[in-house]
Design an enzyme around this catalytic site. Structure first.
Site, PDB file in Angstrom:
ATOM      1  N   ASP A  27      81.082 -43.355  16.273  1.00  8.01           N
ATOM      2  CA  ASP A  27      79.737 -43.782  16.671  1.00  8.01           C
ATOM      3  C   ASP A  27      79.611 -45.309  16.636  1.00  8.01           C
ATOM      4  O   ASP A  27      80.243 -45.970  15.813  1.00  8.01           O
ATOM      5  CB  ASP A  27      78.717 -43.147  15.712  1.00  8.01           C
ATOM      6  CG  ASP A  27      77.321 -43.118  16.310  1.00  8.01           C
ATOM      7  OD1 ASP A  27      77.172 -43.483  17.490  1.00  8.01           O
ATOM      8  OD2 ASP A  27      76.381 -42.724  15.591  1.00  8.01           O
ATOM      9  N   HIS A  44      82.844 -48.236  24.757  1.00  7.19           N
ATOM     10  CA  HIS A  44      83.698 -47.030  24.790  1.00  7.19           C
ATOM     11  C   HIS A  44      85.153 -47.422  25.061  1.00  7.19           C
ATOM     12  O   HIS A  44      86.086 -46.886  24.469  1.00  7.19           O
ATOM     13  CB  HIS A  44      83.220 -46.058  25.872  1.00  7.19           C
ATOM     14  CG  HIS A  44      81.831 -45.524  25.629  1.00  7.19           C
ATOM     15  ND1 HIS A  44      81.397 -45.122  24.391  1.00  7.19           N
ATOM     16  CD2 HIS A  44      80.786 -45.321  26.469  1.00  7.19           C
ATOM     17  CE1 HIS A  44      80.147 -44.691  24.481  1.00  7.19           C
ATOM     18  NE2 HIS A  44      79.749 -44.820  25.726  1.00  7.19           N
ATOM     19  N   LEU A 138     101.556 -36.211  13.340  1.00 10.26           N
ATOM     20  CA  LEU A 138     100.103 -36.011  13.350  1.00 10.26           C
ATOM     21  C   LEU A 138      99.648 -35.187  14.564  1.00 10.26           C
ATOM     22  O   LEU A 138     100.109 -35.423  15.679  1.00 10.26           O
ATOM     23  CB  LEU A 138      99.423 -37.391  13.421  1.00 10.26           C
ATOM     24  CG  LEU A 138      97.907 -37.360  13.486  1.00 10.26           C
ATOM     25  CD1 LEU A 138      97.326 -37.284  12.069  1.00 10.26           C
ATOM     26  CD2 LEU A 138      97.365 -38.598  14.208  1.00 10.26           C
TER      27      LEU A 138
HETATM   28  C1  FPP Z   1      79.333 -42.678  20.430  1.00 10.22           C
HETATM   29  O1  FPP Z   1      78.897 -44.023  20.460  1.00 10.22           O
HETATM   30  C2  FPP Z   1      80.551 -42.549  21.227  1.00 10.22           C
HETATM   31  C3  FPP Z   1      80.739 -41.681  22.261  1.00 10.22           C
HETATM   32  C4  FPP Z   1      79.757 -40.698  22.713  1.00 10.22           C
HETATM   33  C5  FPP Z   1      81.979 -41.669  23.050  1.00 10.22           C
HETATM   34  C6  FPP Z   1      83.193 -41.938  22.277  1.00 10.22           C
HETATM   35  C7  FPP Z   1      84.354 -41.904  23.142  1.00 10.22           C
HETATM   36  C8  FPP Z   1      85.409 -42.706  22.974  1.00 10.22           C
HETATM   37  C9  FPP Z   1      85.532 -43.720  21.927  1.00 10.22           C
HETATM   38  C10 FPP Z   1      86.554 -42.614  23.896  1.00 10.22           C
HETATM   39  C11 FPP Z   1      87.096 -41.261  24.147  1.00 10.22           C
HETATM   40  C12 FPP Z   1      88.468 -41.400  24.557  1.00 10.22           C
HETATM   41  C13 FPP Z   1      89.253 -40.448  25.064  1.00 10.22           C
HETATM   42  C14 FPP Z   1      90.662 -40.764  25.270  1.00 10.22           C
HETATM   43  C15 FPP Z   1      88.774 -39.109  25.430  1.00 10.22           C
HETATM   44  P1  FPP Z   1      77.485 -44.348  21.114  1.00 10.22           P
HETATM   45  O2  FPP Z   1      77.666 -44.600  22.545  1.00 10.22           O
HETATM   46  O3  FPP Z   1      76.517 -43.224  20.828  1.00 10.22           O
HETATM   47  O4  FPP Z   1      77.093 -45.644  20.345  1.00 10.22           O
HETATM   48  P2  FPP Z   1      75.622 -46.109  19.993  1.00 10.22           P
HETATM   49  O5  FPP Z   1      75.087 -45.128  19.011  1.00 10.22           O
HETATM   50  O6  FPP Z   1      75.833 -47.475  19.409  1.00 10.22           O
HETATM   51  O7  FPP Z   1      74.837 -46.125  21.259  1.00 10.22           O
END
Ligand code: FPP
Length: 249
Positions: A27, A44, A138
């Site tokens: 997050d 992201h 892993l």
């Molecule tokens: C939450 O942060 C994050 C997500 C919903 C997406 C996370 C995905 C990745 C890090 C990449 C995935 C990679 C692969 C290879 C599948 P947020 O956007 O809710 O952050 P915020 O709360 O600050 O808005």
């Protein structure tokens, strides 16, 4: 030119008590990007680098399984452009890191409804799974289009079907039986759940599996979460007395 300063890792970890399975709620990507006046998608993009860093370090420490919450069933509520961007990340991630993950014996898996992703995304993930299937390091599982409640309902439906067909009796429906119908059936129990960015919620992640896990909520935004924060979370885990419903000895 910016150099990311490597922080000193000085937690004295007990290598005989490394959690077998660590689950991460990644997050804070959006907030990380906003702080830099960049679009959320940049957060992201940077967040995928953290997955690589932590997978390699967890593997080095002898962690058996690491599960990352990459996209929830609820994340479809986000702007279509953000959803589209996240669906492109597996391609970028595996293009950049699959070779290195192979070299480190990491096995890739997913839980969730991959069939709801664009065909190209499905193909990229399935190829990575196939290529790494024989690896013994892993197990890196992507929870992708995943929801804990949905998983429990799916398991319940499977069990009802078996009961209806006379393959099992009511007495057969135990916790072990239920676990065998979950998407995580071949993974060790989750010992440690870490959520970055200071939010203290489960957000529909691994609802059954986290029943006895230790929780660590870390203020760090996901793109900044690094080896040092991983060691910190494991150190906290090691300082906890796990009782599984029993009493302190
Ligand atoms: C939450 O942060 C994050 C997500 C919903 C997406 C996370 C995905 C990745 C890090 C990449 C995935 C990679 C692969 C290879 C599948 P947020 O956007 O809710 O952050 P915020 O709360 O600050 O808005």
């Amino acid at each position: 030119m910016f150099f990311k300063k490597k922080r000193k890792i000085d937690y004295d970890l007990d290598m005989t008590n490394i959690p077998k399975h660590i689950a991460f709620i990644m997050d804070g990507n959006g907030r990380w990007a906003k702080k830099r006046k960049m679009p959320r998608t940049y957060g992201h993009h940077e967040g995928t680098k953290t997955i690589r860093t932590l997978a390699l370090e967890a593997n080095r420490l002898g962690v058996k399984a690491m599960t990352v919450y990459a996209f929830s069933t609820e994340n479809f509520k986000r702007d279509a452009s953000e959803v589209e961007y996240i669906f492109k990340l597996p391609k970028e991630f595996f293009n950049l890191y699959l070779k290195e993950l192979m070299d480190n014996d990491v096995q890739i898996r997913y839980i969730g409804h991959l069939e709801m992703a664009p065909i190209e995304t499905q193909k990229i993930i399935n190829d990575a799974i196939a290529q790494t299937a024989q690896n013994h390091g892993l197990i890196l599982t992507f929870a992708f289009i995943y929801g804990g409640r949905d998983e429990i309902i799916e398991a319940t439906k499977d069990i009802c079907e078996q009961y209806k067909n006379g393959h099992i009796t009511l007495e057969d429906i135990t916790e072990d039986c239920f676990e065998r119908h979950l998407m995580t059936k071949d993974l060790p129990s989750v010992d440690l759940m870490v959520r970055s960015s200071g939010e203290c919620r489960l957000s529909n992640f691994l609802l059954w599996q986290l029943a006895y896990a230790e929780f660590v909520f870390d203020e760090t935004l996901w793109p900044d979460f690094d080896e040092e924060r991983l060691h910190h979370a494991i150190a906290i885990y090691q300082g906890r007395e796990r009782r599984f419903g029993g009493v302190l000895k």
